[in-house]
Write an enzyme that holds these catalytic residues in place. Structure first.
Site: not given
Lengths: 138, 111
Positions: A9, A46, A49-50, A53, A59, A61, A73, A76
């Site tokens: 993606l 997309t 999200h990017e 970054h 992410h 997780w 963070v 979360t």
């Protein structure tokens, strides 16, 4: 310029990396909401999200295969791994009940229809990047 | 012999991408990066082979860019086997067609 192959993606680079590879790359099939955008990646997330970054978000997780990592963070919930598709709520991992993984967060891997939020601390982290490593944008 | 040469050229000249939607009891399906591979947020592992025994296994990193993991490949009982230097399971190519590979993961010591 070339096509981003292999079903990927998109990707980005965190602040502080080599200038030659800095930026955000998004597959035209997963960009925007019309035209070439393909479901379930056709709600513009997309890029969200990017760019997250690009502004120093990890992410949720923390890219660890267990509960040991941190996305740096505080608001979360810790979670064990990425979520895909449109999960049923709650998905509890890492003792993060009762609400479980924040799979509706833009920094998870769910379908665009299932993600809709950054947390306040994620916004603060991005603002900090804008004031420091990405200050050249403003 | 020409067929074998062409097969090898394809094997070495291609970035192979795990298309997990097509996995079967035979093994994991890998297709050429140039194929029309479905979009996926679930990361797709990739690998590339060079003729000199070097292999590159590519996995997505924390910013979704692919990160290279060094590996080596060799022939074992007629199959190409890719052995990551990270201690991760080896990948044995058990079947090959021009644009598809069937691959089995195997733990060290498995045959």
């Amino acid at each position: 310029m070339r096509t981003l192959g292999g079903g990927l993606l998109g990707y980005a680079q965190f602040p502080g990396g080599p200038p030659a590879t800095d930026g955000v790359v998004i597959n035209y099939r997963a960009f925007g909401t019309t035209g070439t955008a393909q479901a379930p990646f056709d709600k513009g997330r997309t890029a969200t999200h990017e760019i997250g970054h690009y502004f120093n978000l990890r992410h949720i997780w923390a890219d660890t295969p267990d509960c040991s990592g941190s996305d740096m963070v505080a608001d979360t919930p810790n979670c064990a791994g990425p979520n895909y598709g449109t999960p049923s709520w709650p998905h509890i991992t890492c003792n993060n009940g009762p609400n479980g993984d924040m799979f509706m967060n833009y920094m998870d891997y769910t379908d665009h229809a299932a993600m809709f939020m950054f947390t306040a601390q994620q916004v603060l982290r991005m603002r900090t990047a804008l004031d420091a490593a990405r200050s050249g944008l403003g | 012999m020409a067929g074998k040469d062409a097969e090898q050229a394809q094997l070495f000249g291609t970035t192979w991408v795990h298309v997990f939607e097509e996995d079967s009891s035979q093994g994991a399906m890998y297709r050429s990066e140039e194929d029309d591979i479905p979009l996926s947020r679930r990361p797709r592992e990739r690998f590339q082979l060079e003729r000199n025994g070097v292999a590159r296994v590519l996995i997505p990193g924390p910013d979704d860019r692919y990160v290279e993991q060094p590996a080596k490949w060799s022939e074992d009982k007629g199959d190409v086997v890719i052995r990551p230097c990270t201690g991760k399971p080896s990948l044995r190519i058990i079947a090959q067609s021009p644009s598809r590979l069937i691959v089995r993961a195997q733990q060290p010591g498995d045959s």
